[in-house]
Design a protein around this motif. Structure first.
Motif, PDB file in Angstrom:
ATOM      1  N   PHE A   1       0.822  -1.214   0.000  1.00 39.08           N
ATOM      2  CA  PHE A   1       0.000   0.000   0.000  1.00 39.08           C
ATOM      3  C   PHE A   1       0.858   1.267   0.000  1.00 39.08           C
ATOM      4  O   PHE A   1       0.498   2.263  -0.618  1.00 39.08           O
ATOM      5  CB  PHE A   1      -0.983  -0.011   1.172  1.00 39.08           C
ATOM      6  CG  PHE A   1      -2.267  -0.695   0.808  1.00 39.08           C
ATOM      7  CD1 PHE A   1      -2.379  -2.072   0.877  1.00 39.08           C
ATOM      8  CD2 PHE A   1      -3.341   0.034   0.336  1.00 39.08           C
ATOM      9  CE1 PHE A   1      -3.545  -2.716   0.506  1.00 39.08           C
ATOM     10  CE2 PHE A   1      -4.525  -0.600  -0.036  1.00 39.08           C
ATOM     11  CZ  PHE A   1      -4.623  -1.977   0.052  1.00 39.08           C
ATOM     12  N   LYS A   2       1.969   1.199   0.684  1.00 42.85           N
ATOM     13  CA  LYS A   2       2.866   2.358   0.706  1.00 42.85           C
ATOM     14  C   LYS A   2       3.384   2.630  -0.723  1.00 42.85           C
ATOM     15  O   LYS A   2       3.355   3.752  -1.206  1.00 42.85           O
ATOM     16  CB  LYS A   2       4.043   2.036   1.647  1.00 42.85           C
ATOM     17  CG  LYS A   2       4.686   3.230   2.252  1.00 42.85           C
ATOM     18  CD  LYS A   2       5.624   2.778   3.353  1.00 42.85           C
ATOM     19  CE  LYS A   2       6.543   3.918   3.713  1.00 42.85           C
ATOM     20  NZ  LYS A   2       7.569   3.509   4.641  1.00 42.85           N
ATOM     21  N   LEU A   3       3.819   1.565  -1.384  1.00 43.72           N
ATOM     22  CA  LEU A   3       4.350   1.715  -2.742  1.00 43.72           C
ATOM     23  C   LEU A   3       3.260   2.157  -3.719  1.00 43.72           C
ATOM     24  O   LEU A   3       3.482   3.002  -4.583  1.00 43.72           O
ATOM     25  CB  LEU A   3       4.976   0.391  -3.209  1.00 43.72           C
ATOM     26  CG  LEU A   3       6.276  -0.014  -2.503  1.00 43.72           C
ATOM     27  CD1 LEU A   3       6.623  -1.472  -2.803  1.00 43.72           C
ATOM     28  CD2 LEU A   3       7.430   0.903  -2.941  1.00 43.72           C
ATOM     29  N   LEU A   4       2.059   1.582  -3.570  1.00 42.88           N
ATOM     30  CA  LEU A   4       0.967   1.932  -4.485  1.00 42.88           C
ATOM     31  C   LEU A   4       0.528   3.391  -4.302  1.00 42.88           C
ATOM     32  O   LEU A   4       0.234   4.080  -5.276  1.00 42.88           O
ATOM     33  CB  LEU A   4      -0.233   1.002  -4.272  1.00 42.88           C
ATOM     34  CG  LEU A   4      -0.097  -0.405  -4.865  1.00 42.88           C
ATOM     35  CD1 LEU A   4      -1.269  -1.288  -4.437  1.00 42.88           C
ATOM     36  CD2 LEU A   4      -0.015  -0.341  -6.389  1.00 42.88           C
ATOM     37  N   SER A   5       0.482   3.848  -3.061  1.00 39.79           N
ATOM     38  CA  SER A   5       0.089   5.247  -2.810  1.00 39.79           C
ATOM     39  C   SER A   5       1.078   6.201  -3.446  1.00 39.79           C
ATOM     40  O   SER A   5       0.704   7.200  -4.063  1.00 39.79           O
ATOM     41  CB  SER A   5       0.046   5.550  -1.312  1.00 39.79           C
ATOM     42  OG  SER A   5      -0.876   4.726  -0.692  1.00 39.79           O
ATOM     43  N   LYS A   6       2.348   5.884  -3.316  1.00 43.02           N
ATOM     44  CA  LYS A   6       3.399   6.734  -3.890  1.00 43.02           C
ATOM     45  C   LYS A   6       3.302   6.715  -5.424  1.00 43.02           C
ATOM     46  O   LYS A   6       3.355   7.756  -6.074  1.00 43.02           O
ATOM     47  CB  LYS A   6       4.760   6.171  -3.452  1.00 43.02           C
ATOM     48  CG  LYS A   6       5.814   7.212  -3.268  1.00 43.02           C
ATOM     49  CD  LYS A   6       6.997   6.594  -2.551  1.00 43.02           C
ATOM     50  CE  LYS A   6       8.268   7.315  -2.949  1.00 43.02           C
ATOM     51  NZ  LYS A   6       9.443   6.595  -2.506  1.00 43.02           N
TER      52      LYS A   6
ATOM     53  N   ALA B   1       0.660   6.049  -7.257  1.00 39.79           N
ATOM     54  CA  ALA B   1      -0.575   6.701  -7.710  1.00 39.79           C
ATOM     55  C   ALA B   1      -0.365   8.211  -7.899  1.00 39.79           C
ATOM     56  O   ALA B   1      -0.937   8.817  -8.800  1.00 39.79           O
ATOM     57  CB  ALA B   1      -1.700   6.442  -6.714  1.00 39.79           C
ATOM     58  N   GLN B   2       0.475   8.792  -7.039  1.00 38.51           N
ATOM     59  CA  GLN B   2       0.718  10.239  -7.157  1.00 38.51           C
ATOM     60  C   GLN B   2       1.540  10.580  -8.404  1.00 38.51           C
ATOM     61  O   GLN B   2       1.479  11.699  -8.903  1.00 38.51           O
ATOM     62  CB  GLN B   2       1.471  10.743  -5.924  1.00 38.51           C
ATOM     63  CG  GLN B   2       0.595  10.766  -4.684  1.00 38.51           C
ATOM     64  CD  GLN B   2       1.408  10.934  -3.416  1.00 38.51           C
ATOM     65  OE1 GLN B   2       2.598  11.238  -3.441  1.00 38.51           O
ATOM     66  NE2 GLN B   2       0.756  10.718  -2.292  1.00 38.51           N
TER      67      GLN B   2
ATOM     68  N   GLN C   1      -9.290   1.754  -5.808  1.00 36.82           N
ATOM     69  CA  GLN C   1      -8.659   2.725  -6.712  1.00 36.82           C
ATOM     70  C   GLN C   1      -7.245   2.288  -7.100  1.00 36.82           C
ATOM     71  O   GLN C   1      -6.873   2.279  -8.270  1.00 36.82           O
ATOM     72  CB  GLN C   1      -8.628   4.099  -6.055  1.00 36.82           C
ATOM     73  CG  GLN C   1      -8.028   5.153  -6.985  1.00 36.82           C
ATOM     74  CD  GLN C   1      -7.974   6.528  -6.351  1.00 36.82           C
ATOM     75  OE1 GLN C   1      -8.671   6.796  -5.374  1.00 36.82           O
ATOM     76  NE2 GLN C   1      -7.168   7.406  -6.892  1.00 36.82           N
ATOM     77  N   HIS C   2      -6.449   1.871  -6.107  1.00 36.04           N
ATOM     78  CA  HIS C   2      -5.065   1.488  -6.396  1.00 36.04           C
ATOM     79  C   HIS C   2      -4.986   0.248  -7.279  1.00 36.04           C
ATOM     80  O   HIS C   2      -4.248   0.203  -8.256  1.00 36.04           O
ATOM     81  CB  HIS C   2      -4.318   1.191  -5.091  1.00 36.04           C
ATOM     82  CG  HIS C   2      -3.978   2.432  -4.315  1.00 36.04           C
ATOM     83  ND1 HIS C   2      -3.838   3.657  -4.895  1.00 36.04           N
ATOM     84  CD2 HIS C   2      -3.745   2.608  -2.996  1.00 36.04           C
ATOM     85  CE1 HIS C   2      -3.538   4.556  -3.980  1.00 36.04           C
ATOM     86  NE2 HIS C   2      -3.473   3.945  -2.809  1.00 36.04           N
ATOM     87  N   ILE C   3      -5.759  -0.773  -6.919  1.00 34.66           N
ATOM     88  CA  ILE C   3      -5.609  -2.032  -7.669  1.00 34.66           C
ATOM     89  C   ILE C   3      -6.242  -1.932  -9.057  1.00 34.66           C
ATOM     90  O   ILE C   3      -5.716  -2.480 -10.021  1.00 34.66           O
ATOM     91  CB  ILE C   3      -6.158  -3.234  -6.872  1.00 34.66           C
ATOM     92  CG1 ILE C   3      -5.356  -3.387  -5.583  1.00 34.66           C
ATOM     93  CG2 ILE C   3      -6.092  -4.518  -7.705  1.00 34.66           C
ATOM     94  CD1 ILE C   3      -5.613  -4.658  -4.808  1.00 34.66           C
ATOM     95  N   VAL C   4      -7.347  -1.202  -9.180  1.00 41.45           N
ATOM     96  CA  VAL C   4      -7.947  -1.052 -10.506  1.00 41.45           C
ATOM     97  C   VAL C   4      -6.986  -0.294 -11.425  1.00 41.45           C
ATOM     98  O   VAL C   4      -6.780  -0.681 -12.581  1.00 41.45           O
ATOM     99  CB  VAL C   4      -9.323  -0.343 -10.427  1.00 41.45           C
ATOM    100  CG1 VAL C   4      -9.820   0.018 -11.824  1.00 41.45           C
ATOM    101  CG2 VAL C   4     -10.339  -1.240  -9.732  1.00 41.45           C
ATOM    102  N   THR C   5      -6.376   0.757 -10.904  1.00 39.93           N
ATOM    103  CA  THR C   5      -5.426   1.511 -11.739  1.00 39.93           C
ATOM    104  C   THR C   5      -4.259   0.615 -12.154  1.00 39.93           C
ATOM    105  O   THR C   5      -3.846   0.602 -13.314  1.00 39.93           O
ATOM    106  CB  THR C   5      -4.912   2.752 -10.963  1.00 39.93           C
ATOM    107  OG1 THR C   5      -6.043   3.497 -10.519  1.00 39.93           O
ATOM    108  CG2 THR C   5      -4.072   3.642 -11.845  1.00 39.93           C
TER     109      THR C   5
END
Ligand code: SF4
Length: 217
Positions: free
Chosen positions: A12-17, A19-20, A186-190
């Protein structure tokens, strides 16, 4: 032998970063961030099924210019609704469902979109995925919205071992900390629409390639 399960916190940390950096925000997230009301979020989420975000956005705009409330929508004919929402996927069926949906919200719910997944899922054209997303985005509720990408990738990461999105939703609730529920979709769909597509995993470009059990790098 125990299966290699992805490290959730790190993922989740990597995906949040990540996504930005990619600058893509799904239409429903944009609407929620902009403070759109539950009716508009419900309608656009329904229109978005099997439809590109850009098409959902333009059809929603066209529709909301003419009818932006359940009362106004209920007064339109199915033919007019078809014309307004075209070319979203399955626009004919969606126009019929939209008419019924508006009538039910006006008559049964006094023009207010119901606030629970259990009620939302009883509405015409609203499946569990849509109900869950509306609950999260329109009412800031805690749920896990599971579509085909989330189902596929959660199984690939060995977070769950399930054969339907419905079971994945239930099992993910048991293994994922609640703080990740809302952002998971949102993260996984993207990720699933861009780098980790069903038939093409571009692991070399993936932010998770050091921790993913399926990484080919
Ligand atoms: S490392 Fe590869 S298989 Fe794993 S999520 Fe990324 S693209 Fe998909």
């Amino acid at each position: 032998m125990k299966k290699n399960v992805i490290a959730v916190d790190k993922a989740f940390k990597l995906l949040s970063k990540w996504a930005q950096t990619i600058g893509h925000v799904p239409i429903i997230d944009l609407m929620a961030a902009g403070g759109e009301n539950p009716w508009k979020i419900l309608v656009s989420t329904m229109l978005s099924a099997r439809t590109k975000d850009s098409v959902t956005a333009s059809s929603s705009r066209k529709l909301f210019k003419v009818a932006d409330t359940p009362q106004k929508t209920a007064k339109l004919s199915v033919e007019k609704l078809r014309e307004l929402i075209y070319p979203v996927g399955f626009y004919k069926v969606k126009a019929e469902n939209l008419k019924k949906l508006a009538e039910i919200i006006v008559e049964k719910y006094s023009c207010q979109v119901p606030e629970t997944v259990e009620e939302l899922v009883t509405l015409p054209g609203i499946g569990i995925k849509t109900a869950s997303l509306v609950f999260i985005k329109a009412f800031n509720g805690y749920d896990i919205c599971v579509d085909t990408h989330v189902h596929r990738i959660a199984n690939m990461w060995n977070l769950v071992k399930t054969d339907t999105p419905e079971k994945t939703r239930e099992e993910l609730k048991k293994v994922l900390p609640k703080k990740y529920w809302k952002e998971l979709n949102q993260h996984i769909v993207t990720l699933g629409q861009t780098i980790c597509r069903p038939m093409k995993h571009e692991c070399g470009k993936c932010p998770l390639n050091k921790i993913c059990p399926e990484s080919k790098t």
